[in-house]
Design a protein around this motif. Structure first.
Motif, mmCIF file in Angstrom:
data_model
loop_
_atom_site.group_PDB
_atom_site.id
_atom_site.type_symbol
_atom_site.label_atom_id
_atom_site.label_comp_id
_atom_site.label_asym_id
_atom_site.label_seq_id
_atom_site.Cartn_x
_atom_site.Cartn_y
_atom_site.Cartn_z
ATOM 1 N N PRO A 148 0.813 -1.220 0.000
ATOM 2 C CA PRO A 148 0.000 0.000 0.000
ATOM 3 C C PRO A 148 0.845 1.268 0.000
ATOM 4 C CG PRO A 148 0.184 -0.849 2.222
ATOM 5 C CD PRO A 148 0.899 -1.832 1.337
ATOM 6 N N ARG A 149 0.236 2.355 -0.464
ATOM 7 C CA ARG A 149 0.868 3.667 -0.292
ATOM 8 C C ARG A 149 0.317 4.344 0.944
ATOM 9 N NH1 ARG A 149 0.192 6.774 -5.624
ATOM 10 N NH2 ARG A 149 -1.542 5.347 -5.945
ATOM 11 N N LEU A 150 -0.885 3.911 1.330
ATOM 12 C CA LEU A 150 -1.481 4.380 2.589
ATOM 13 C C LEU A 150 -1.877 3.150 3.388
ATOM 14 C CD1 LEU A 150 -2.894 6.429 4.526
ATOM 15 C CD2 LEU A 150 -4.914 6.222 3.078
ATOM 16 N N LEU A 151 -1.378 3.070 4.613
ATOM 17 C CA LEU A 151 -1.733 1.961 5.498
ATOM 18 C C LEU A 151 -2.651 2.516 6.589
ATOM 19 C CD1 LEU A 151 -1.089 -1.047 6.317
ATOM 20 C CD2 LEU A 151 0.670 -0.098 7.823
ATOM 21 N N ILE A 152 -3.790 1.866 6.767
ATOM 22 C CA ILE A 152 -4.738 2.312 7.792
ATOM 23 C C ILE A 152 -4.793 1.249 8.883
ATOM 24 C CG2 ILE A 152 -7.107 3.000 8.291
ATOM 25 C CD1 ILE A 152 -7.444 3.743 5.355
ATOM 26 N N LEU A 153 -4.503 1.653 10.114
ATOM 27 C CA LEU A 153 -4.500 0.711 11.241
ATOM 28 C C LEU A 153 -5.617 1.093 12.203
ATOM 29 C CD1 LEU A 153 -0.666 0.924 11.741
ATOM 30 C CD2 LEU A 153 -1.827 -1.187 11.183
ATOM 31 N N ASP A 154 -6.642 0.225 12.305
ATOM 32 C CA ASP A 154 -7.777 0.512 13.184
ATOM 33 C C ASP A 154 -7.620 -0.302 14.468
ATOM 34 O OD1 ASP A 154 -10.157 1.210 14.338
ATOM 35 O OD2 ASP A 154 -11.437 0.544 12.689
ATOM 36 N N GLU A 155 -7.195 0.369 15.521
ATOM 37 C CA GLU A 155 -7.043 -0.262 16.841
ATOM 38 C C GLU A 155 -6.113 -1.487 16.814
ATOM 39 O OE1 GLU A 155 -8.405 1.098 19.489
ATOM 40 O OE2 GLU A 155 -10.340 1.996 18.960
ATOM 41 N N ALA A 156 -4.935 -1.282 16.253
ATOM 42 C CA ALA A 156 -4.023 -2.421 16.077
ATOM 43 C C ALA A 156 -3.408 -2.906 17.379
ATOM 44 C CB ALA A 156 -2.921 -2.057 15.087
ATOM 45 N N THR A 157 -3.468 -2.129 18.439
ATOM 46 C CA THR A 157 -2.838 -2.605 19.680
ATOM 47 C C THR A 157 -3.869 -2.955 20.759
ATOM 48 O OG1 THR A 157 -2.610 -0.411 20.722
ATOM 49 C CG2 THR A 157 -0.834 -1.109 19.260
ATOM 50 N N GLU A 158 -5.138 -2.880 20.383
ATOM 51 C CA GLU A 158 -6.184 -3.086 21.392
ATOM 52 C C GLU A 158 -6.177 -4.507 21.970
ATOM 53 O OE1 GLU A 158 -10.263 -2.650 20.133
ATOM 54 O OE2 GLU A 158 -10.671 -1.530 21.964
ATOM 55 N N GLY A 159 -6.276 -4.583 23.271
ATOM 56 C CA GLY A 159 -6.407 -5.867 23.949
ATOM 57 C C GLY A 159 -5.152 -6.725 23.951
ATOM 58 N N LEU A 160 -4.002 -6.149 23.633
ATOM 59 C CA LEU A 160 -2.778 -6.952 23.581
ATOM 60 C C LEU A 160 -1.911 -6.698 24.808
ATOM 61 C CD1 LEU A 160 -1.879 -6.438 19.817
ATOM 62 C CD2 LEU A 160 -3.148 -8.327 20.857
ATOM 63 N N ALA A 161 -1.068 -7.682 25.122
ATOM 64 C CA ALA A 161 -0.144 -7.548 26.251
ATOM 65 C C ALA A 161 0.824 -6.396 25.971
ATOM 66 C CB ALA A 161 0.628 -8.844 26.425
ATOM 67 N N PRO A 162 1.278 -5.700 27.037
ATOM 68 C CA PRO A 162 2.149 -4.531 26.853
ATOM 69 C C PRO A 162 3.371 -4.807 25.974
ATOM 70 C CG PRO A 162 1.449 -4.680 29.131
ATOM 71 C CD PRO A 162 0.902 -5.901 28.433
ATOM 72 N N ILE A 163 3.981 -5.971 26.133
ATOM 73 C CA ILE A 163 5.200 -6.240 25.365
ATOM 74 C C ILE A 163 4.905 -6.356 23.856
ATOM 75 C CG2 ILE A 163 5.144 -8.746 25.785
ATOM 76 C CD1 ILE A 163 8.331 -8.197 26.123
ATOM 77 N N ILE A 164 3.744 -6.926 23.543
ATOM 78 C CA ILE A 164 3.344 -7.069 22.134
ATOM 79 C C ILE A 164 2.962 -5.695 21.567
ATOM 80 C CG2 ILE A 164 1.732 -8.211 20.560
ATOM 81 C CD1 ILE A 164 3.432 -10.212 21.910
ATOM 82 N N ARG A 165 2.295 -4.902 22.396
ATOM 83 C CA ARG A 165 1.950 -3.541 21.933
ATOM 84 C C ARG A 165 3.220 -2.787 21.576
ATOM 85 N NH1 ARG A 165 -3.121 -2.066 25.314
ATOM 86 N NH2 ARG A 165 -2.518 0.077 24.955
ATOM 87 N N GLN A 166 4.231 -2.936 22.436
ATOM 88 C CA GLN A 166 5.510 -2.257 22.168
ATOM 89 C C GLN A 166 6.093 -2.698 20.830
ATOM 90 O OE1 GLN A 166 8.386 -2.916 25.274
ATOM 91 N NE2 GLN A 166 7.133 -1.777 26.742
ATOM 92 N N GLU A 167 5.998 -3.997 20.552
ATOM 93 C CA GLU A 167 6.534 -4.508 19.279
ATOM 94 C C GLU A 167 5.799 -3.893 18.099
ATOM 95 O OE1 GLU A 167 7.257 -8.783 18.404
ATOM 96 O OE2 GLU A 167 7.342 -8.986 20.579
#
Ligand code: ATP
Length: 228
Positions: A148-167
């Motif tokens: 893509p030239r535009l990437l849309i991320l809708d709540e990509a870190t929701e409900g994940l463990a802190p370490i995974i969110r960081q990744e």
């Protein structure tokens, strides 16, 4: 000219109007945060941009009128969506999931594995057997494989463990730094959103109420419209 331009967008779900007046633009290489409290219209805006729901108002991508196109053509033009809820084919392997969306361009299985090494290690595993965080990485990988030239991320870190969110935040920062891909972000974690985004667009009850450089976002505005 902006890469994506949304002006005066409105949308109804049957008799209930969800969007009244959404205005936002994204330039090539820009990271924009779409913010607002729950139910204010962020996901609906994204679905309208991707033409998954019919809307009225101005909607152009790279000068093309998206309102005339079906959603698969919008994807082909270069709009990659990572939808809320980490959708992927549960019975296919990681590799098969990634190949299913592949289109020509710099993103390949190797590139995705370099961004998310866990996906490379699990390439023959069925998606259903992945953890929630790995499924989210796979959903992002699937969108990247469309080049893509535009990437849309809708709540990509929701409900994940802190370490995974960081990744995932680290991967977003790397995409910004190394690819110059335009990114539209919806997320609830304000601190990380502020760190990575160039601009913010704030929606309240289906209308844009503030937009500007992230560094100039007044605390009162976040307090009033984002609930922080
Ligand atoms: P959240 O952070 O909770 O996902 P949001 O800002 O993304 O919130 P939307 O999901 O876009 O908000 O919802 C905007 C409005 O449209 C809400 O009032 C919601 O109830 C309504 N809405 C969303 N989906 C539908 C639907 N399928 N049918 C009817 N109304 C809907």
């Amino acid at each position: 000219m902006s890469l994506l331009n949304v002006s005066g967008l409105s949308l109804r779900y049957g008799s209930s109007q969800a969007l009244f007046d959404i205005n936002l633009s994204i330039d090539a290489g820009e990271v924009v945060a779409l913010m607002g409290r729950n139910g204010m219209g962020k996901t609906t805006t994204v679905k309208a941009i991707c033409r998954m729901l019919p809307s009225t108002g101005g909607l152009t991508f790279d000068g093309r009128d998206l309102q005339r196109l079906p959603s698969h053509k919008v994807a082909r033009l270069g709009v990659g969506l990572v939808p809320e809820g980490r959708r992927c084919f549960r019975d296919l392997t990681v590799r098969e999931n990634l190949l299913a969306t592949a289109r020509p361009g710099p993103w390949s299985l190797e590139e995705v594995a370099s961004l998310f090494p866990r996906l490379g290690e699990r390439s023959t595993q069925r998606a259903a057997s992945l953890s929630g965080g790995e499924q989210q990485m796979l959903a992002i990988g699937r969108a990247l494989m469309t080049n893509p030239r535009l990437l849309i991320l809708d709540e990509a870190t929701e409900g994940l463990a802190p370490i995974i969110r960081q990744e995932i935040w680290a991967a977003i920062a790397r995409l910004k730094r190394e690819t110059g891909m335009a990114i539209l972000l919806i997320d609830k974690t304000l601190r990380e959103l502020k760190q990575v985004s160039d601009r913010a667009v704030i929606v309240e009850r289906g209308a844009t109420v503030w937009s500007g450089a992230m560094g100039t976002l007044p605390h009162e505005v976040t307090e009033r419209y984002v609930g922080v």
